[in-house]
Scaffold this motif. Structure first.
Motif, PDB file in Angstrom:
ATOM      1  N   LEU A   1       0.803  -1.250  -0.175  1.00 24.24           N
ATOM      2  CA  LEU A   1      -0.022   0.199   0.049  1.00 24.24           C
ATOM      3  C   LEU A   1       0.893   1.352  -0.071  1.00 24.24           C
ATOM      4  O   LEU A   1       0.608   2.257  -0.924  1.00 24.24           O
ATOM      5  CB  LEU A   1      -0.837   0.144   1.195  1.00 24.24           C
ATOM      6  N   ALA A   2       1.793   1.155   0.528  1.00 27.50           N
ATOM      7  CA  ALA A   2       2.937   2.365   0.949  1.00 27.50           C
ATOM      8  C   ALA A   2       3.657   2.694  -0.485  1.00 27.50           C
ATOM      9  O   ALA A   2       3.638   3.830  -0.934  1.00 27.50           O
ATOM     10  CB  ALA A   2       3.886   2.056   1.947  1.00 27.50           C
ATOM     11  N   LEU A   3       4.076   1.409  -1.097  1.00 24.77           N
ATOM     12  CA  LEU A   3       4.635   1.641  -2.373  1.00 24.77           C
ATOM     13  C   LEU A   3       3.778   1.962  -3.309  1.00 24.77           C
ATOM     14  O   LEU A   3       3.909   2.907  -4.388  1.00 24.77           O
ATOM     15  CB  LEU A   3       5.010   0.167  -2.880  1.00 24.77           C
ATOM     16  N   ALA A   4       2.401   1.690  -3.414  1.00 24.14           N
ATOM     17  CA  ALA A   4       1.305   2.143  -4.423  1.00 24.14           C
ATOM     18  C   ALA A   4       1.129   3.641  -4.249  1.00 24.14           C
ATOM     19  O   ALA A   4       1.026   4.351  -5.156  1.00 24.14           O
ATOM     20  CB  ALA A   4       0.119   1.229  -4.019  1.00 24.14           C
ATOM     21  N   VAL A   5       1.140   4.132  -3.000  1.00 25.67           N
ATOM     22  CA  VAL A   5       0.797   5.683  -2.458  1.00 25.67           C
ATOM     23  C   VAL A   5       1.974   6.400  -3.264  1.00 25.67           C
ATOM     24  O   VAL A   5       1.746   7.462  -3.961  1.00 25.67           O
ATOM     25  CB  VAL A   5       0.382   5.702  -1.080  1.00 25.67           C
ATOM     26  N   ALA A   6       3.024   5.835  -2.887  1.00 23.55           N
ATOM     27  CA  ALA A   6       4.512   6.576  -3.383  1.00 23.55           C
ATOM     28  C   ALA A   6       4.437   6.641  -4.703  1.00 23.55           C
ATOM     29  O   ALA A   6       4.660   7.435  -5.312  1.00 23.55           O
ATOM     30  CB  ALA A   6       5.478   5.952  -2.610  1.00 23.55           C
ATOM     31  N   GLY A   7       4.062   5.455  -5.528  1.00 25.20           N
ATOM     32  CA  GLY A   7       4.181   5.515  -6.931  1.00 25.20           C
ATOM     33  C   GLY A   7       3.179   6.588  -7.435  1.00 25.20           C
ATOM     34  O   GLY A   7       3.478   7.156  -8.489  1.00 25.20           O
ATOM     35  N   GLY A   8       1.946   6.611  -6.856  1.00 23.74           N
ATOM     36  CA  GLY A   8       1.066   7.827  -7.197  1.00 23.74           C
ATOM     37  C   GLY A   8       1.396   8.922  -6.949  1.00 23.74           C
ATOM     38  O   GLY A   8       0.967   9.780  -8.075  1.00 23.74           O
ATOM     39  N   MET A   9       2.207   9.337  -5.881  1.00 26.36           N
ATOM     40  CA  MET A   9       2.677  10.564  -5.780  1.00 26.36           C
ATOM     41  C   MET A   9       3.624  10.920  -6.752  1.00 26.36           C
ATOM     42  O   MET A   9       3.622  12.329  -7.432  1.00 26.36           O
ATOM     43  CB  MET A   9       3.238  10.734  -4.322  1.00 26.36           C
ATOM     44  N   VAL A  10       4.753  10.110  -7.144  1.00 26.78           N
ATOM     45  CA  VAL A  10       5.544  10.385  -8.234  1.00 26.78           C
ATOM     46  C   VAL A  10       4.848  10.469  -9.309  1.00 26.78           C
ATOM     47  O   VAL A  10       5.293  11.656 -10.335  1.00 26.78           O
ATOM     48  CB  VAL A  10       6.569   9.382  -8.134  1.00 26.78           C
ATOM     49  N   ASN A  11       3.945   9.765  -9.883  1.00 31.86           N
ATOM     50  CA  ASN A  11       3.329   9.749 -11.358  1.00 31.86           C
ATOM     51  C   ASN A  11       2.600  11.188 -11.319  1.00 31.86           C
ATOM     52  O   ASN A  11       2.434  11.646 -12.648  1.00 31.86           O
ATOM     53  CB  ASN A  11       2.474   8.624 -11.413  1.00 31.86           C
ATOM     54  N   SER A  12       1.928  11.575 -10.384  1.00 30.46           N
ATOM     55  CA  SER A  12       1.184  12.645 -10.433  1.00 30.46           C
ATOM     56  C   SER A  12       2.281  14.201 -10.315  1.00 30.46           C
ATOM     57  O   SER A  12       1.939  15.247 -10.816  1.00 30.46           O
ATOM     58  CB  SER A  12       0.251  12.980  -9.200  1.00 30.46           C
ATOM     59  N   ALA A  13       3.412  13.875 -10.308  1.00 30.20           N
ATOM     60  CA  ALA A  13       4.283  14.978 -10.328  1.00 30.20           C
ATOM     61  C   ALA A  13       5.173  14.970 -11.490  1.00 30.20           C
ATOM     62  O   ALA A  13       6.046  15.818 -11.949  1.00 30.20           O
ATOM     63  CB  ALA A  13       5.383  14.781  -9.046  1.00 30.20           C
ATOM     64  N   LEU A  14       4.761  13.972 -12.649  1.00 31.56           N
ATOM     65  CA  LEU A  14       5.577  14.047 -13.885  1.00 31.56           C
ATOM     66  C   LEU A  14       4.561  14.513 -14.917  1.00 31.56           C
ATOM     67  O   LEU A  14       3.407  14.087 -14.865  1.00 31.56           O
ATOM     68  CB  LEU A  14       5.950  12.654 -13.935  1.00 31.56           C
ATOM     69  N   TYR A  15       5.145  14.852 -16.043  1.00 33.66           N
ATOM     70  CA  TYR A  15       4.040  15.024 -17.205  1.00 33.66           C
ATOM     71  C   TYR A  15       5.274  15.072 -18.370  1.00 33.66           C
ATOM     72  O   TYR A  15       6.260  15.167 -18.257  1.00 33.66           O
ATOM     73  CB  TYR A  15       3.485  16.402 -17.277  1.00 33.66           C
ATOM     74  N   ASN A  16       4.625  14.772 -19.565  1.00 34.87           N
ATOM     75  CA  ASN A  16       5.502  14.545 -20.761  1.00 34.87           C
ATOM     76  C   ASN A  16       5.146  15.736 -21.560  1.00 34.87           C
ATOM     77  O   ASN A  16       3.749  16.010 -21.930  1.00 34.87           O
ATOM     78  CB  ASN A  16       5.154  13.459 -21.541  1.00 34.87           C
ATOM     79  N   VAL A  17       5.989  16.042 -22.399  1.00 37.39           N
ATOM     80  CA  VAL A  17       5.825  17.131 -23.622  1.00 37.39           C
ATOM     81  C   VAL A  17       6.266  16.137 -24.951  1.00 37.39           C
ATOM     82  O   VAL A  17       7.606  15.961 -24.888  1.00 37.39           O
ATOM     83  CB  VAL A  17       6.574  18.215 -23.418  1.00 37.39           C
ATOM     84  N   ASP A  18       5.593  15.964 -25.580  1.00 37.77           N
ATOM     85  CA  ASP A  18       5.701  15.091 -27.001  1.00 37.77           C
ATOM     86  C   ASP A  18       6.467  15.971 -27.924  1.00 37.77           C
ATOM     87  O   ASP A  18       6.687  16.965 -27.996  1.00 37.77           O
ATOM     88  CB  ASP A  18       4.402  14.621 -27.458  1.00 37.77           C
ATOM     89  N   ALA A  19       7.045  15.283 -28.814  1.00 36.40           N
ATOM     90  CA  ALA A  19       7.826  15.910 -29.937  1.00 36.40           C
ATOM     91  C   ALA A  19       6.973  16.798 -30.855  1.00 36.40           C
ATOM     92  O   ALA A  19       5.677  16.673 -30.968  1.00 36.40           O
ATOM     93  CB  ALA A  19       8.426  14.935 -30.814  1.00 36.40           C
ATOM     94  N   GLY A  20       7.322  17.915 -31.183  1.00 34.73           N
ATOM     95  CA  GLY A  20       6.812  18.958 -31.907  1.00 34.73           C
ATOM     96  C   GLY A  20       5.761  19.746 -30.836  1.00 34.73           C
ATOM     97  O   GLY A  20       5.046  20.346 -31.363  1.00 34.73           O
TER      98      GLY A  20
END
Length: 151
Positions: free
Chosen positions: A9-28
């Motif tokens: 559960l702690a790993l899932a919560v930590a993974g969710g926090m890291v994922n919500s702090a990332l975003y991708n800018v695609d090519a172009g």
């Protein structure tokens, strides 16, 4: 076994926090960051994966590739003939101006701007030529339209 579940559960919560702090800018594409407290930041973010503060910052993604716009018109020439013309434009926003574009016009900046600019430009330009000149001097008219649009 219970400690294994807590760890998962702690790993899932930590993974969710890291994922919500990332975003991708695609090519172009490029991004502008909207901050809940400071507003639109003046930094334009390039391609790749980037960090942001979750629930405080939001990326606004702009497409920087050339995009087509067709503008059909019926207007008068110098000799008062009705002329039907379609203007095909390939436009692309200036990357450094994305924060200003977003704050003044929003994400769909092309919808309010392009029809107005093209209508006024074509009306004023076509009024300088008569109907025959528009046909025989297509190269001159086309280059003048291109120059005026660039300005």
């Amino acid at each position: 076994m219970a400690s294994m579940g807590k760890f998962g559960l702690a790993l899932a919560v930590a993974g969710g926090m890291v994922n919500s702090a990332l975003y991708n800018v695609d090519a172009g594409h490029r991004a502008v960051i909207f901050d809940q407290f400071r507003g639109v930041q003046n930094v334009v973010v390039g391609e790749g994966t980037h960090f942001l503060i979750p629930w405080v910052q939001k990326p606004i993604i702009f497409d920087c590739c050339s995009q087509p716009h067709n503008a059909p018109f019926i207007t008068g020439s110098k000799d008062l003939q009705n002329v039907s013309i379609t203007l095909h434009i390939l436009f692309q926003p200036i990357t450094s101006q994305h924060p200003l574009i977003f704050t003044s016009l929003g994400e769909d900046y092309d919808e309010p701007v392009l029809p107005f600019i093209t209508t006024e430009l074509l009306k004023s330009l076509l009024a300088c030529f008569d109907a025959g000149e528009l046909i025989t001097q297509r190269e001159l008219v086309s280059s003048q339209v291109s120059n005026d649009l660039m300005e």
